[in-house]
Every structure is written in C-alpha cells, then in structure tokens.
Design a protein around this motif. Structure first.
Motif, mmCIF file in Angstrom:
data_model
loop_
_atom_site.group_PDB
_atom_site.id
_atom_site.type_symbol
_atom_site.label_atom_id
_atom_site.label_comp_id
_atom_site.label_asym_id
_atom_site.label_seq_id
_atom_site.Cartn_x
_atom_site.Cartn_y
_atom_site.Cartn_z
ATOM 1 N N THR A 122 38.137 39.553 47.853
ATOM 2 C CA THR A 122 37.730 38.906 49.102
ATOM 3 C C THR A 122 36.844 37.706 48.773
ATOM 4 N N ILE A 123 36.801 36.766 49.706
ATOM 5 C CA ILE A 123 35.864 35.642 49.580
ATOM 6 C C ILE A 123 35.065 35.581 50.882
ATOM 7 N N GLY A 124 33.736 35.594 50.741
ATOM 8 C CA GLY A 124 32.879 35.570 51.925
ATOM 9 C C GLY A 124 32.773 34.171 52.517
ATOM 10 N N ARG A 125 32.206 34.095 53.716
ATOM 11 C CA ARG A 125 32.001 32.787 54.351
ATOM 12 C C ARG A 125 30.966 31.988 53.572
ATOM 13 N N GLY A 126 31.332 30.781 53.191
ATOM 14 C CA GLY A 126 30.419 29.925 52.439
ATOM 15 C C GLY A 126 30.311 30.294 50.965
ATOM 16 N N GLU A 127 31.121 31.246 50.544
ATOM 17 C CA GLU A 127 31.030 31.694 49.144
ATOM 18 C C GLU A 127 31.935 30.854 48.235
ATOM 19 N N ILE A 128 31.471 30.643 46.999
ATOM 20 C CA ILE A 128 32.310 29.981 45.995
ATOM 21 C C ILE A 128 32.771 31.054 45.029
ATOM 22 N N PHE A 129 34.068 31.298 45.032
ATOM 23 C CA PHE A 129 34.639 32.375 44.209
ATOM 24 C C PHE A 129 35.516 31.739 43.133
ATOM 25 N N GLY A 130 35.289 32.100 41.897
ATOM 26 C CA GLY A 130 36.060 31.516 40.800
ATOM 27 C C GLY A 130 37.086 32.493 40.255
ATOM 28 N N LEU A 131 38.238 31.967 39.837
ATOM 29 C CA LEU A 131 39.236 32.796 39.148
ATOM 30 C C LEU A 131 39.364 32.267 37.728
ATOM 31 N N ALA A 132 39.137 33.140 36.747
ATOM 32 C CA ALA A 132 39.192 32.703 35.355
ATOM 33 C C ALA A 132 40.144 33.592 34.573
#
Ligand SMILES: Nc1ncnc2c1ncn2[C@@H]1O[C@H](COP(=O)(O)OP(=O)(O)OP(=O)(O)O)[C@@H](O)[C@H]1O
Ligand SMILES: [Mg+2]
Length: 333
Positions: A30-40
């Motif tokens: 999941t990605i929250g509101r305003g969140e920066i989520f990285g995929l590595a």
C-alpha cells in the motif's frame, strides 16, 4: 484513514516461446496519502512491470494475470477505458525514464501542456495558456521554451517538462520509473530536489523506482524490495538502512558504498536471479542465500508483518516470530 493506493496480489505475465514469464507474482503493498514509496531490486526483478500494471500501460504480450489495484477506493483493473482516461493525469500520472517516451516529438511544449489540461478541463481554454506558463515556472524553465519542440531542449529540460505535465492536474499519485537515470549526475540532483520540493508543496504520493538505492533511502518514507517478481521485504526507509531483515535486502545494501560512517568492503550478491519461467521451489532467493535452511528449499515464505507491525518480510529466518507474526497479520486485516 485508508491507504491511497492498495495493490493486492498483483500478477503480470509475459507469454513467450519458452513458456510464461511470471514477471510479477502476487505482490501486495500500500502507499499512504502523501507517502513516498520506493521499489528497489536488481534489474529484471519486475519493478517497471509492477508500475505499468498499476497504471495500465501494459502492452501485449504482457497480461495482467490477477490481483487488484485500488486508487482512492476505485478498482483500476476493472475500470472501462474511458473512465480510466479521466483518472490518468488527473489522479494518477507517470514519469518514465526517457522524456522522449513521455513527449510527442512533433508538438510544441505549449501544445502538449495545454492539451493535457484541456483534455480534463475543456472549459479552461482561456486559462490553459497561463497555466502552461505557470507550470514551466514551477519546474524552473523559462516560459519562452513553451514554443520549443522536445528535440530543441536538453535531456534535463525535457524531463522537467515531463514533470510539469505530471503535475498539471494536481494528481494524488505520481509514478516515477527511473525518472533521472538517463541524465548526468548534476542534472539528476537538480531534478530530484525539484520533485521533492513539489511533493512537499502539493502533498501527492509517489511510487519511486530507481537503481540508485542510496538515493532511494534518502528520498523515500518506505521501501519495498523486490526479488524475481516477488516482494520480499517492506519497511520504513530508516529501518531498511539500519536493520535490513531479508538476506537479499542485506546483500543489496552491501552492494553500495555506505551513505555515511566507515568505509567498508562491497560484497554484493554472488550468482544471478533465477529464470522466471521456472523459478526455484521454495524461496526464490534460496540458491543465492548464505543463510538458506531446509524449509527454504521447498516452502515459499509468505510476506508477513514484523512483531511491531512496521515492516514485513518473506523469509523463514523469522519463523521463530511466527506466533507474533500471525497475530499481527490477523490484526492488520
Ligand atoms: N516483452 C517481454 N517479454 C518477455 N519477458 C519480458 C518482457 N518484458 C520484460 N520481461 C521480463 O520481465 C521481467 C521483469 O522486467 P521489468 O522490466 O519489470 O524489470 P525491472 O525491475 O524494471 O528491471 P530494470 O531495473 O532493468 O528496469 C524481466 O525478467 C524481463 O526479462
Ligand atoms: Mg525497469
């Protein structure tokens, strides 16, 4: 409050002459509101395929083989094309590695920016020109560049235009797949700084994909580590840096120079990722894992929450926490 983006059991396949490549295999995050989520993860682990699956940019032979993608509660995979077009740019935009893939080479920048605005706000005709100029300012480009064609701009300028376009309708999620990889380091830094400034100002969420793990650790709130089409660990960036749990995450971190502190030997990960047509039984990382144990050869580890619920890891090493993990899993549902 519910997450902005909920990806559940997403699978994407590429049928090929040798068999079906399971490029993304039942991944959930999941990605929250305003969140920066990285995929590595290493090249070929399925990061771009995941991004394309989310924003419906998969082209044959790629096919969505299952799962759900909800943006602000709306199921994207089931949305008719015209409904999805209304969301594209307005709620969800994408910045790809090469600006040339995002821009139309035979249209001026002005036309591309105003078309993007007018496609969603047909009544804004009189204001669209002013909005285009404002967007240029937002990314520090002179307004007279609106009259240029993409090939008349430098690579860095083009990528700034693409970012301006991605911002044009104030989306809630921006997907960035290697947005600066094709640019030189100085230009990269300028663009990343600009993106972070815009993110703070407008508060959109970002799904950020890059090979540059140190950059990702600095930029992202949370990170997901992919290996051979699977998500093997998710955790806050600070925890990934200080306390990586999955042996693959540990190996990935050991492949980069330390961000700070003492210099150390870079060890990396021996071997190669597996063939995704016939991945190994059990844990896919097991053939390269220094800590593999008998169950790793036959039982696929599920991605389960940590004891404190901050992160998740798919690894049998954490089996002793099983009881706690099961409880956390039940509580998080
Ligand atoms: N058209 C295709 N046909 C068959 N297999 C494909 C195709 N496109 C991608 N794949 C396979 O799907 C897997 C995932 O590819 P993907 O491009 O998503 O990886 P990635 O993590 O984005 O890699 P990179 O870091 O190099 O960008 C790879 O193993 C790749 O070989
Ligand atoms: Mg990629």
């Amino acid at each position: 409050m519910s997450a902005l983006l909920e990806v559940r059991e997403l699978s994407v396949e590429y049928p090929s002459a040798r068999g079906v490549v399971k490029a993304v295999d039942r991944i959930s995050f999941t990605i929250g509101r305003g969140e920066i989520f990285g995929l590595a993860g290493e090249s070929g682990c399925g990061k771009s395929t995941t991004a394309f699956g989310i924003c419906r940019l998969l082209r044959p032979p790629a096919r969505l083989a299952g799962g759900s993608v909800r943006l602000d509660g709306v199921e994207l995979t089931a949305l008719p094309e015209d409904e999805f077009d209304k969301l594209r740019w307005a709620k969800l935009s994408i910045v790809l590695q090469s600006a040339m893939n995002n821009l139309n080479p035979v249209m001026t920048i002005r036309k591309q920016l105003t078309d993007a605005i007018l496609a969603h706000e047909p009544d804004a005709a009189s204001a669209a020109d002013a909005r285009a100029a404002e967007l240029m300012k937002l990314v520090d480009l002179p307004a007279d560049r609106l009259n240029s064609y993409p090939h008349e701009l430098s690579g860095g300028m083009r990528q700034r235009v693409v970012i301006a376009m991605a911002m044009a309708l104030k989306p809630s999620l921006v997907i960035m797949d290697e947005p600066t990889t094709a640019l030189d380091v100085v230009v990269q830094h300028g663009i990343i700084r600009k993106m972070m400034e815009l993110q703070r100002r407008f508060g959109f969420s970002i799904l950020f994909i890059t090979h540059d793990l140190p950059l990702m650790l600095q930029m992202c709130d949370r990170i997901g580590i992919m290996y051979a089409g699977k998500l093997v660990e998710t955790a806050p960036a600070s925890r990934i840096l200080k306390e990586p749990k999955h042996p693959y995450t540990q190996g990935l971190l050991d492949s980069f120079p330390a961000l700070s502190g003492e210099k150390r030997r870079l060890t990396g990960i021996p071997g190669h990722p597996p063939d995704l047509i016939r991945p190994p039984a059990g844990c896919r990382f097991q053939p390269r894992c220094r800590r593999a144990m008998p169950p790793c050869l036959s039982v696929e580890p599920a991605l389960l929450p940590d004891r404190d619920g901050l992160g998740k890891v798919a690894c049998h090493l954490y089996g002793e926490e099983e009881g706690a993990r099961e409880q956390a899993s039940a509580a998080s549902e």
